[in-house]
Design a protein around this motif. Sequence first.
Motif, short mmCIF file in Angstrom:
data_model
loop_
_atom_site.label_atom_id
_atom_site.label_comp_id
_atom_site.label_asym_id
_atom_site.label_seq_id
_atom_site.Cartn_x
_atom_site.Cartn_y
_atom_site.Cartn_z
N LEU A 57 71.58 108.62 -72.37
CA LEU A 57 72.13 109.42 -71.28
C LEU A 57 72.27 110.89 -71.70
O LEU A 57 71.99 111.80 -70.91
N ALA A 58 72.72 111.10 -72.93
CA ALA A 58 72.87 112.48 -73.40
C ALA A 58 71.51 113.16 -73.55
O ALA A 58 71.35 114.34 -73.22
N ARG A 59 70.52 112.42 -74.04
CA ARG A 59 69.18 112.99 -74.17
C ARG A 59 68.59 113.35 -72.81
O ARG A 59 67.79 114.29 -72.70
N MET A 60 68.98 112.62 -71.76
CA MET A 60 68.51 112.92 -70.41
C MET A 60 69.33 114.00 -69.72
O MET A 60 69.10 114.32 -68.56
N GLY A 61 70.31 114.55 -70.44
CA GLY A 61 71.10 115.64 -69.89
C GLY A 61 72.26 115.21 -69.00
O GLY A 61 72.81 116.02 -68.27
N VAL A 111 81.66 117.85 -72.30
CA VAL A 111 82.11 116.55 -71.79
C VAL A 111 82.19 115.53 -72.91
O VAL A 111 83.14 114.74 -72.99
N ILE A 112 81.20 115.54 -73.80
CA ILE A 112 81.21 114.61 -74.94
C ILE A 112 82.44 114.84 -75.79
O ILE A 112 83.14 113.90 -76.19
N ALA A 113 82.73 116.11 -76.06
CA ALA A 113 83.90 116.43 -76.89
C ALA A 113 85.20 116.01 -76.22
O ALA A 113 86.09 115.45 -76.86
N SER A 114 85.33 116.26 -74.91
CA SER A 114 86.56 115.90 -74.21
C SER A 114 86.72 114.38 -74.11
O SER A 114 87.83 113.86 -74.24
N SER A 168 88.81 101.32 -73.20
CA SER A 168 88.57 102.08 -74.43
C SER A 168 87.20 101.82 -75.05
O SER A 168 86.50 102.76 -75.44
N ALA A 169 86.82 100.55 -75.18
CA ALA A 169 85.64 100.23 -75.99
C ALA A 169 84.37 100.88 -75.45
O ALA A 169 83.64 101.55 -76.18
N ALA A 170 84.11 100.69 -74.16
CA ALA A 170 82.85 101.19 -73.60
C ALA A 170 82.77 102.72 -73.69
O ALA A 170 81.75 103.27 -74.10
N LEU A 171 83.86 103.40 -73.32
CA LEU A 171 83.83 104.87 -73.35
C LEU A 171 83.71 105.37 -74.77
O LEU A 171 82.98 106.35 -75.03
N ALA A 172 84.38 104.73 -75.72
CA ALA A 172 84.29 105.15 -77.12
C ALA A 172 82.87 105.03 -77.63
O ALA A 172 82.34 105.94 -78.28
N LEU A 173 82.21 103.92 -77.32
CA LEU A 173 80.85 103.69 -77.84
C LEU A 173 79.83 104.60 -77.16
O LEU A 173 78.92 105.12 -77.82
N VAL A 174 79.97 104.82 -75.86
CA VAL A 174 79.09 105.76 -75.17
C VAL A 174 79.25 107.16 -75.76
O VAL A 174 78.27 107.89 -75.96
N GLY A 185 77.37 107.47 -79.06
CA GLY A 185 75.93 107.63 -78.82
C GLY A 185 75.58 109.01 -78.31
O GLY A 185 74.60 109.62 -78.75
N ALA A 186 76.38 109.51 -77.38
CA ALA A 186 76.11 110.84 -76.83
C ALA A 186 76.23 111.91 -77.91
O ALA A 186 75.46 112.88 -77.94
N GLY A 187 77.18 111.72 -78.82
CA GLY A 187 77.35 112.69 -79.90
C GLY A 187 76.20 112.69 -80.88
O GLY A 187 75.95 113.69 -81.57
N LEU A 188 75.46 111.58 -80.95
CA LEU A 188 74.31 111.50 -81.86
C LEU A 188 73.04 112.12 -81.27
O LEU A 188 72.06 112.32 -82.00
#
Length: 320
Positions: free
Chosen positions: A29-33, A39-42, A212-218, A221-224
């Motif tokens: 999702l992050a690679r697709m913009g 947003v990732i940081a927040s 928590s779990a889903a948002l944390a893991l997404v 991934g977005a941070g990577l």
Amino acid sequence: MVTVSGAGVAMLIGVIAPVFLIILLGYALARMGQFAPAVIASNGRFVLNVLTPAVVFHALSTAQIGAIARPDYLTVYALASLLAFAAGFVWFRRSGGTGTGVAAVRALGMSGSNTAFVGLPILSQLYGGRAAAPIALNMLFESFVLLPLLLALIDAGEGGRRPLGAVLSDLGRNLVRSSLLWAIILGTVFAATGLRLPAPLARTVDLLAAASAALALVTIGAGLAGIVLAGRRAAIGAVVAGKLLLHPLLVVALLQLVPIGDPMLRHSAILLAGLPMFSIFPVFGQRAGDGDTCSAAMLLAVVLCPMTLLATMLILGVQL
């Protein structure tokens, strides 16, 4: 020798795969913009400061106090982590010719696990509410020992421009303001006294914990998504090998010296030690001037971890 049926392997893959598939989803999702860097940081701050404390408080407050007060577990995990840190620090200082700050950050990469974002969803699937004990104990060690040690060494590597008292004062303020630390403290108090939140507050905590779990893991991934495999290849390989192999092997060795009777705690210590490093590991790397190497090491560790984690579970004979 532990033998595991094909069905058992499939069940363990069913525990590990969703965690890393959600990380992959966040990456895609992050690679697709779809996610801006802000947003990732927040999202990361929201997970760390709100959702993860809700999970930890909920699990601890409903646990038996005897399950949480485990100095044997804390001794094994803390010593293994400090030995991994020391080995990494000495290796990079002497063999890598790096400065104190860079060596300390790379050593953190070999000894600091992503307990909250990756460990919690995996252990929760395996052990349910009992996973709260090793998660909380790891977080206490990381908050009070490992991160302060890292920050002190980074400051020393920068020339020790700040007085020790100022460094300790900042560390103390950060700990006092940590919602995660308060969740651990209050959860332990509730477990020891038998207190319970009023129903509306309890339901609120439950809803936050469930998110928590889903948002944390997404968010991981977005941070990577912006990371490329750049940096010193030998250093990257050493950090990843130290984290995924040396750290859990040190736990296994120390379990021979400090036996832990509960199989759940024994397995949890080994599994948590074999996880990728903290999500904020590249941030410390940037501060020490080693951002490319640290970012690449974390990306490689996340890619390899599903295989090493599955192998570890099979060797341990972990069952659902």
